[in-house]
Motif scaffolding. Structure first.
Motif, short mmCIF file in Angstrom:
data_model
loop_
_atom_site.label_atom_id
_atom_site.label_comp_id
_atom_site.label_asym_id
_atom_site.label_seq_id
_atom_site.Cartn_x
_atom_site.Cartn_y
_atom_site.Cartn_z
N GLY A 1 61.54 37.80 48.36
CA GLY A 1 62.36 37.74 47.15
C GLY A 1 62.34 39.00 46.30
O GLY A 1 62.70 38.95 45.11
N TYR A 2 61.97 40.14 46.86
CA TYR A 2 61.91 41.38 46.11
C TYR A 2 63.23 42.14 46.13
O TYR A 2 63.98 42.08 47.11
CB TYR A 2 60.81 42.30 46.66
CG TYR A 2 59.41 41.90 46.26
CD1 TYR A 2 58.80 42.47 45.14
CD2 TYR A 2 58.69 40.97 47.00
CE1 TYR A 2 57.51 42.10 44.77
CE2 TYR A 2 57.41 40.60 46.64
CZ TYR A 2 56.82 41.17 45.52
OH TYR A 2 55.54 40.81 45.16
N GLU A 3 63.48 42.90 45.06
CA GLU A 3 64.61 43.80 44.96
C GLU A 3 64.11 45.23 45.03
O GLU A 3 63.11 45.58 44.38
CB GLU A 3 65.36 43.58 43.64
CG GLU A 3 66.52 44.53 43.42
CD GLU A 3 67.16 44.37 42.05
OE1 GLU A 3 68.02 45.21 41.71
OE2 GLU A 3 66.76 43.44 41.31
N PHE A 4 64.79 46.09 45.80
CA PHE A 4 64.37 47.48 45.97
C PHE A 4 65.02 48.37 44.92
O PHE A 4 66.24 48.33 44.73
CB PHE A 4 64.74 47.97 47.37
CG PHE A 4 63.95 47.31 48.48
CD1 PHE A 4 62.76 47.85 48.92
CD2 PHE A 4 64.41 46.12 49.06
CE1 PHE A 4 62.04 47.25 49.94
CE2 PHE A 4 63.70 45.53 50.08
CZ PHE A 4 62.50 46.07 50.52
N VAL A 5 64.20 49.17 44.26
CA VAL A 5 64.68 50.09 43.22
C VAL A 5 63.95 51.42 43.36
O VAL A 5 63.01 51.56 44.14
CB VAL A 5 64.46 49.52 41.81
CG1 VAL A 5 65.30 48.25 41.60
CG2 VAL A 5 62.98 49.22 41.57
N THR A 6 64.35 52.43 42.56
CA THR A 6 63.64 53.71 42.54
C THR A 6 62.44 53.62 41.60
O THR A 6 62.29 52.67 40.83
CB THR A 6 64.57 54.83 42.07
OG1 THR A 6 64.93 54.59 40.71
CG2 THR A 6 65.82 54.90 42.93
N VAL A 7 61.59 54.65 41.62
CA VAL A 7 60.41 54.69 40.76
C VAL A 7 60.82 54.69 39.28
O VAL A 7 60.23 53.96 38.46
CB VAL A 7 59.57 55.95 41.09
CG1 VAL A 7 58.63 56.27 39.93
CG2 VAL A 7 58.75 55.73 42.36
#
Length: 307
Positions: free
Chosen positions: A295-301
């Motif tokens: 259930g994770y969403e990928f984003v930048t730092v």
């Protein structure tokens, strides 16, 4: 005849009187003793025992006092040694502790606040000519934006790869010019390592990079403040795949599964040991799919830290 008998009787009587007087007078004659004997005779037997006992007690006390002095001296020496050892250990422990507090500080960002199921994939030590493009292809396939912490001298060598990373919408971070251990460098040397890379990135991409990851994640406390003054946020990681050590894909997955939490920042590499980077490339699709299943969403730092 009678005169002769009378004479004998008189002589006998006189002899008996002389012997008797001598015997009786002998009791009162003075005793001729030497000085030692006089001293002994003039002291009662119980007093002699007292003197012997006192003498023994005095000797015992003297001996015990000498023993006590020796024991106290030994104990003092031992205590001094123990105290010296303890002080030395305390000094060493303090030095070790000071060293640790120089490297770690709360101003370093390790993860997001954990309020949302966000995760940031990061790749260090590039760019390079082969695996960076393969990683970007996989990220494109899953529509993921990641953060690449680049080494200045590699970016100078592969400027087109750096441009490609930027053009695909990924974030660029500063990872120093030559990947030196910054805590061992002077302030001027640290500044040079950072600003040379900054200048190159700005020249190629036309914009400033706001995030920096020190090589090995190491930076002195005053170094963090200095890096902040240069306009950078210092970013490390909360999930270490240990791909840099040539870790197998299976073990990399275990590390991610064990360490990942909301706001996690995942450390991987797209430069360095080619075998290690190949393991990363081969494992990346499986890793992405498992993280998404959680259930994770990928984003930048910058997004995960809300910079």
């Amino acid at each position: 005849m009678k005169k002769w008998i009378f004479g004998i009787v008189v002589v006998s009587i006189l002899s008996m009187l002389f012997v008797g007087c001598t015997t009786v007078g002998a009791v009162k004659l003075p005793v001729d003793l030497n000085d030692d004997e006089k001293q002994i005779e003039n002291i009662a037997p119980d007093k002699i025992e007292d003197i012997d006992d006192n003498k023994i007690k005095d000797e015992e006390k003297t001996n015990q006092d000498e023993i006590n002095v020796e024991i106290e001296t030994d104990e003092k020496n031992n205590n001094d040694k123990i105290n010296d050892t303890a002080n030395q250990s305390e000094s060493e422990n303090k030095a070790d502790q000071d060293k640790k507090t120089d490297i770690v500080d709360s101003k370093i960002h390790y993860s997001g606040d954990g309020s949302k199921k966000l995760v940031a994939l990061t790749f260090d030590d590039g760019p390079e000519s082969k695996y960076t493009s393969q990683i970007m292809d996989i990220l494109d396939q899953y529509d993921i934006k990641a953060t690449f912490f680049v080494i200045g001298q590699n970016a100078e060598k592969y400027p087109e790869v750096l441009k490609s990373i930027h053009e695909k919408g990924h974030e660029i971070g500063n990872h120093s010019w030559s990947h030196k251990y910054l805590p061992k460098l002077s302030k001027q040397e640290v500044e040079k390592e950072i600003l040379m890379t900054e200048e190159l990135i700005t020249d190629i991409l036309g914009e400033h990079s706001a995030v920096l990851r020190p090589p090995y994640g190491a930076l002195k406390k005053q170094g963090i403040e200095f890096v902040n003054s240069l306009g950078y946020n210092v970013v490390n990681w909360s999930v270490d795949t240990r791909d840099w050590a040539g870790t197998s894909g299976e073990q990399m997955m275990k590390y991610v599964q064990q360490q990942l939490k909301p706001g996690g920042i995942v450390l991987m590499h797209n430069g360095g040991n080619p075998k290690s980077v190949k393991n990363t490339v081969d494992t990346l699709p499986q890793m992405i799919e498992w993280i998404r299943e959680q259930g994770y969403e990928f984003v930048t730092v910058s997004e995960i830290l809300d910079l």
